[in-house]
Design a protein around this motif. Structure first.
Motif, PDB file in Angstrom:
ATOM      1  N   ILE A  39       0.864  -1.177   0.000  1.00  0.00           N
ATOM      2  CA  ILE A  39       0.000   0.000   0.000  1.00  0.00           C
ATOM      3  C   ILE A  39       0.902   1.228   0.000  1.00  0.00           C
ATOM      4  CG2 ILE A  39      -1.906   1.202   1.127  1.00  0.00           C
ATOM      5  CD1 ILE A  39      -2.565  -1.619   0.086  1.00  0.00           C
ATOM      6  N   ALA A  40       0.949   1.894  -1.156  1.00  0.00           N
ATOM      7  CA  ALA A  40       1.876   3.005  -1.327  1.00  0.00           C
ATOM      8  C   ALA A  40       1.289   4.334  -0.895  1.00  0.00           C
ATOM      9  CB  ALA A  40       2.310   3.095  -2.798  1.00  0.00           C
ATOM     10  N   GLN A  41      -0.037   4.480  -1.020  1.00  0.00           N
ATOM     11  CA  GLN A  41      -0.639   5.788  -0.751  1.00  0.00           C
ATOM     12  C   GLN A  41      -2.123   5.614  -0.447  1.00  0.00           C
ATOM     13  OE1 GLN A  41      -0.272   8.490  -4.042  1.00  0.00           O
ATOM     14  NE2 GLN A  41      -0.862  10.310  -2.859  1.00  0.00           N
ATOM     15  N   VAL A  42      -2.642   6.478   0.392  1.00  0.00           N
ATOM     16  CA  VAL A  42      -4.077   6.535   0.673  1.00  0.00           C
ATOM     17  C   VAL A  42      -4.530   7.969   0.397  1.00  0.00           C
ATOM     18  CG1 VAL A  42      -5.917   6.270   2.376  1.00  0.00           C
ATOM     19  CG2 VAL A  42      -3.954   4.715   2.413  1.00  0.00           C
ATOM     20  N   ILE A  43      -5.568   8.116  -0.432  1.00  0.00           N
ATOM     21  CA  ILE A  43      -6.071   9.428  -0.819  1.00  0.00           C
ATOM     22  C   ILE A  43      -7.512   9.564  -0.339  1.00  0.00           C
ATOM     23  CG2 ILE A  43      -6.549  10.994  -2.744  1.00  0.00           C
ATOM     24  CD1 ILE A  43      -4.462   9.423  -4.358  1.00  0.00           C
ATOM     25  N   PRO A  71      -5.974   9.567   5.736  1.00  0.00           N
ATOM     26  CA  PRO A  71      -4.960   8.919   4.900  1.00  0.00           C
ATOM     27  C   PRO A  71      -3.765   8.402   5.701  1.00  0.00           C
ATOM     28  CG  PRO A  71      -5.730  10.918   3.847  1.00  0.00           C
ATOM     29  CD  PRO A  71      -6.298  10.919   5.234  1.00  0.00           C
ATOM     30  N   THR A  72      -3.288   9.217   6.639  1.00  0.00           N
ATOM     31  CA  THR A  72      -2.128   8.801   7.433  1.00  0.00           C
ATOM     32  C   THR A  72      -2.479   7.630   8.337  1.00  0.00           C
ATOM     33  OG1 THR A  72      -1.302  11.072   7.414  1.00  0.00           O
ATOM     34  CG2 THR A  72      -0.369   9.590   9.060  1.00  0.00           C
ATOM     35  N   ALA A  73      -3.623   7.703   9.013  1.00  0.00           N
ATOM     36  CA  ALA A  73      -4.021   6.639   9.931  1.00  0.00           C
ATOM     37  C   ALA A  73      -4.204   5.307   9.207  1.00  0.00           C
ATOM     38  CB  ALA A  73      -5.312   7.032  10.649  1.00  0.00           C
ATOM     39  N   ILE A  74      -4.859   5.347   8.047  1.00  0.00           N
ATOM     40  CA  ILE A  74      -5.116   4.107   7.306  1.00  0.00           C
ATOM     41  C   ILE A  74      -3.833   3.563   6.692  1.00  0.00           C
ATOM     42  CG2 ILE A  74      -6.339   3.131   5.315  1.00  0.00           C
ATOM     43  CD1 ILE A  74      -8.627   5.064   5.945  1.00  0.00           C
ATOM     44  N   LEU A  75      -2.971   4.436   6.182  1.00  0.00           N
ATOM     45  CA  LEU A  75      -1.700   3.983   5.605  1.00  0.00           C
ATOM     46  C   LEU A  75      -0.836   3.308   6.664  1.00  0.00           C
ATOM     47  CD1 LEU A  75       0.106   3.873   3.107  1.00  0.00           C
ATOM     48  CD2 LEU A  75       1.034   6.108   3.779  1.00  0.00           C
ATOM     49  N   ASN A  76      -0.741   3.903   7.851  1.00  0.00           N
ATOM     50  CA  ASN A  76       0.038   3.291   8.932  1.00  0.00           C
ATOM     51  C   ASN A  76      -0.552   1.952   9.347  1.00  0.00           C
ATOM     52  OD1 ASN A  76       1.792   5.464   8.975  1.00  0.00           O
ATOM     53  ND2 ASN A  76       0.700   6.533  10.617  1.00  0.00           N
ATOM     54  N   PHE A  77      -1.878   1.867   9.367  1.00  0.00           N
ATOM     55  CA  PHE A  77      -2.538   0.613   9.711  1.00  0.00           C
ATOM     56  C   PHE A  77      -2.241  -0.466   8.660  1.00  0.00           C
ATOM     57  CE2 PHE A  77      -6.536  -1.874   8.986  1.00  0.00           C
ATOM     58  CZ  PHE A  77      -6.403  -2.727  10.077  1.00  0.00           C
ATOM     59  N   LYS A  89       4.079  -4.641  -6.092  1.00  0.00           N
ATOM     60  CA  LYS A  89       3.363  -3.653  -6.890  1.00  0.00           C
ATOM     61  C   LYS A  89       2.713  -2.628  -5.963  1.00  0.00           C
ATOM     62  CE  LYS A  89       2.418  -6.491 -10.937  1.00  0.00           C
ATOM     63  NZ  LYS A  89       1.384  -7.000 -11.876  1.00  0.00           N
ATOM     64  N   PRO A  90       2.944  -1.355  -6.215  1.00  0.00           N
ATOM     65  CA  PRO A  90       2.348  -0.325  -5.342  1.00  0.00           C
ATOM     66  C   PRO A  90       0.855  -0.157  -5.602  1.00  0.00           C
ATOM     67  CG  PRO A  90       3.607   0.699  -7.110  1.00  0.00           C
ATOM     68  CD  PRO A  90       3.826  -0.783  -7.245  1.00  0.00           C
ATOM     69  N   ILE A  91       0.080  -0.128  -4.536  1.00  0.00           N
ATOM     70  CA  ILE A  91      -1.371   0.010  -4.599  1.00  0.00           C
ATOM     71  C   ILE A  91      -1.767   1.331  -3.921  1.00  0.00           C
ATOM     72  CG2 ILE A  91      -3.598  -0.968  -3.916  1.00  0.00           C
ATOM     73  CD1 ILE A  91      -2.130  -2.593  -6.052  1.00  0.00           C
ATOM     74  N   VAL A  92      -2.669   2.032  -4.555  1.00  0.00           N
ATOM     75  CA  VAL A  92      -3.199   3.271  -3.995  1.00  0.00           C
ATOM     76  C   VAL A  92      -4.671   3.052  -3.629  1.00  0.00           C
ATOM     77  CG1 VAL A  92      -3.750   5.691  -4.463  1.00  0.00           C
ATOM     78  CG2 VAL A  92      -1.602   4.712  -5.301  1.00  0.00           C
ATOM     79  N   ILE A  93      -5.048   3.500  -2.444  1.00  0.00           N
ATOM     80  CA  ILE A  93      -6.432   3.381  -1.980  1.00  0.00           C
ATOM     81  C   ILE A  93      -7.069   4.766  -1.958  1.00  0.00           C
ATOM     82  CG2 ILE A  93      -7.952   2.719  -0.077  1.00  0.00           C
ATOM     83  CD1 ILE A  93      -5.807   0.765   0.846  1.00  0.00           C
ATOM     84  N   LYS A  94      -8.220   4.886  -2.571  1.00  0.00           N
ATOM     85  CA  LYS A  94      -8.999   6.126  -2.476  1.00  0.00           C
ATOM     86  C   LYS A  94     -10.179   5.897  -1.536  1.00  0.00           C
ATOM     87  CE  LYS A  94      -7.926   8.493  -6.830  1.00  0.00           C
ATOM     88  NZ  LYS A  94      -8.504   9.092  -8.074  1.00  0.00           N
ATOM     89  N   ILE A  95     -10.339   6.802  -0.576  1.00  0.00           N
ATOM     90  CA  ILE A  95     -11.455   6.715   0.372  1.00  0.00           C
ATOM     91  C   ILE A  95     -12.631   7.472  -0.225  1.00  0.00           C
ATOM     92  CG2 ILE A  95     -12.200   7.079   2.740  1.00  0.00           C
ATOM     93  CD1 ILE A  95      -9.219   7.491   3.465  1.00  0.00           C
ATOM     94  N   TYR A 121      -6.383   1.047  -6.596  1.00  0.00           N
ATOM     95  CA  TYR A 121      -5.730   1.322  -7.876  1.00  0.00           C
ATOM     96  C   TYR A 121      -4.326   0.732  -7.863  1.00  0.00           C
ATOM     97  CZ  TYR A 121      -9.330   4.944  -8.515  1.00  0.00           C
ATOM     98  OH  TYR A 121     -10.520   5.631  -8.639  1.00  0.00           O
ATOM     99  N   GLU A 122      -3.862   0.366  -9.036  1.00  0.00           N
ATOM    100  CA  GLU A 122      -2.464  -0.015  -9.205  1.00  0.00           C
ATOM    101  C   GLU A 122      -1.708   1.181  -9.775  1.00  0.00           C
ATOM    102  OE1 GLU A 122       0.307  -3.232 -11.633  1.00  0.00           O
ATOM    103  OE2 GLU A 122      -1.853  -3.577 -11.400  1.00  0.00           O
ATOM    104  N   LYS A 123      -0.599   1.509  -9.144  1.00  0.00           N
ATOM    105  CA  LYS A 123       0.187   2.663  -9.580  1.00  0.00           C
ATOM    106  C   LYS A 123       1.332   2.194 -10.464  1.00  0.00           C
ATOM    107  CE  LYS A 123       2.397   6.839  -7.773  1.00  0.00           C
ATOM    108  NZ  LYS A 123       2.769   7.586  -6.550  1.00  0.00           N
ATOM    109  N   GLU A 124       1.408   2.759 -11.671  1.00  0.00           N
ATOM    110  CA  GLU A 124       2.456   2.395 -12.603  1.00  0.00           C
ATOM    111  C   GLU A 124       2.792   3.604 -13.479  1.00  0.00           C
ATOM    112  OE1 GLU A 124       3.527  -1.158 -15.796  1.00  0.00           O
ATOM    113  OE2 GLU A 124       1.593  -1.123 -14.742  1.00  0.00           O
ATOM    114  N   ASN A 125       4.072   3.978 -13.452  1.00  0.00           N
ATOM    115  CA  ASN A 125       4.544   5.127 -14.236  1.00  0.00           C
ATOM    116  C   ASN A 125       3.724   6.386 -13.942  1.00  0.00           C
ATOM    117  OD1 ASN A 125       6.477   3.491 -15.497  1.00  0.00           O
ATOM    118  ND2 ASN A 125       4.997   2.857 -17.070  1.00  0.00           N
ATOM    119  N   ASP A 126       3.493   6.615 -12.675  1.00  0.00           N
ATOM    120  CA  ASP A 126       2.763   7.811 -12.205  1.00  0.00           C
ATOM    121  C   ASP A 126       1.315   7.883 -12.699  1.00  0.00           C
ATOM    122  OD1 ASP A 126       4.934   8.779 -10.769  1.00  0.00           O
ATOM    123  OD2 ASP A 126       5.774   9.766 -12.551  1.00  0.00           O
ATOM    124  N   THR A 127       0.784   6.769 -13.146  1.00  0.00           N
ATOM    125  CA  THR A 127      -0.634   6.710 -13.525  1.00  0.00           C
ATOM    126  C   THR A 127      -1.331   5.672 -12.652  1.00  0.00           C
ATOM    127  OG1 THR A 127      -0.254   5.036 -15.239  1.00  0.00           O
ATOM    128  CG2 THR A 127      -0.144   7.372 -15.909  1.00  0.00           C
TER     129      THR A 127
END
Length: 361
Positions: A39-43, A71-77, A89-95, A121-127
């Motif tokens: 989990i690379a990022q939570v938005i 975002p910070t609380a969920i990413l740390n969790f 593979k980096p995964i991005v979560i949108k709330i 989402y899967e993050k690849e090449n900034d998309t």
């Protein structure tokens, strides 16, 4: 001399304190099958960044938020449950939604709910490539006397909702990324089946609880009188509402109805059961439908002085409109019609109108 009919029926079925209180998620890991993702990022794309209204340990209504932010609380969790290898593979979560709901759901219980709606989402090449949508509800019910215990369960149920959404995504991700030759013929285990699909996209929001005291005046062909009622119900936009009602009423038979049957007086004692329900038309306006089956005894006195005892049974129906202009407090206005059939010696059919006035608190 006219006598009175006594009847008791039981049907079963402010200001918000805007102080803020933080909820800190415990970083307790959960089993993720060592899937090669991180989990690379939570938005947070919610308009309102808080969790909504709930009850703190003191029983006060407050606005909750995740500490230091969602975002910070969920990413740390999440990081405690996923390995972070370089090849993952980096995964991005949108709330899309994360909220606490709380409402009195009956005369004795309070229902609380955590609602989570996430997109992975899967993050690849900034998309970002969308992979999975999931929505989940975590409910719990408490006795009204246990209000102080509600707060301690919020954090636990937020984690449970996040775990469910994440495990649903992982299960879907594993299936999508298995080679076809391997995935064919593999039996789905119980856990995979449980997390296989996203939940139904719509689930009714917990309705607000109404408390009302009303006075109803009744006019009809054969009798007139009044009724005082306490009415409590949980609001609903979709369901048929079955309120808790306790009422006391008193009616008198019209003298003309007595004389037509050559009676000087009548006493009737009955107790009834049935249902009293509402359908929400628009906010603040409800259609009222009820059905009642009273049982009792009727004692009539003839002009010659003789008395007769009669078993009383019948059925009554009511249709009306109830208007509650303000949700939290204010007046209640109602009007309706009713029809009645019973085994009375004075009258077997009756119909009339009802006018109601009360307070909502």
């Amino acid at each position: 001399m006219m006598k009175y009919l006594w009847h008791i029926s039981i049907f079963f079925l402010s200001s918000v304190v805007l102080s803020q209180e933080n909820i800190a998620l415990k970083t307790i890991p959960f089993h993720t099958d060592n899937v090669s993702i991180s989990i690379a990022q939570v938005i947070d794309i919610r308009k309102e960044k808080n969790l909504g209204l709930g009850t703190n340990r003191d029983g006060e209504k407050v606005i909750f938020k995740l500490h230091p932010d969602a975002p910070t609380a969920i990413l740390n969790f999440m990081k405690t449950s996923f390995l972070q290898p370089k090849e993952a593979k980096p995964i991005v979560i949108k709330i899309k939604d994360l909220e606490i709901q709380q409402s009195q759901s009956s005369i004795s219980y309070i229902t609380t709910r955590v609602h989570a709606n996430l997109t992975f989402y899967e993050k690849e090449n900034d998309t970002l490539q969308k992979l999975f949508d999931v929505e989940h509800y975590e409910d719990a019910t408490f006795y009204i006397s246990d209000k102080s215990k509600i707060f301690d369960t919020y954090e636990q149920r937020i984690r449970a909702a996040l775990e469910y959404c994440t495990l649903s995504f992982i299960n879907n991700y594993k299936k999508q990324n298995k080679p076809k030759s391997i995935s064919e013929g593999i039996e789905t285990n119980v856990e995979d089946g449980f997390y296989e699909k996203s939940e139904i996209k719509y689930k009714k929001k917990l309705g607000e609880w109404f408390n009302m005291l009303t006075y109803k005046k009744v006019y009809s062909k054969h009798k007139e009188g009044w009724k005082i009622s306490y009415i409590g119900f949980a609001d609903s936009d979709k369901d048929f509402i079955m309120p808790f009602v306790i009422s006391y009423d008193r009616y008198s038979i019209k003298r003309s109805s007595l004389l037509n049957k050559k009676y000087t007086s009548v006493d009737a004692f009955s107790i009834g059961g049935g249902f009293d329900g509402y359908l929400k038309i628009i906010p603040g306006i409800y259609a009222n439908i009820s059905l009642e089956v009273p049982l009792g005894i009727e004692i009539t006195k003839k002009t010659k002085g003789s008395k007769q005892h009669n078993f009383l049974i019948g059925i009554g129906a009511r249709q009306g409109i109830k208007i509650i202009p303000w949700k939290e407090y204010g007046i209640v206005i109602g009007a309706g019609v009713f029809q009645q059939i019973q085994t009375s010696r004075v009258y077997t059919k009756n119909f009339g109108i009802e006018l109601e006035l009360g307070i909502n608190f």
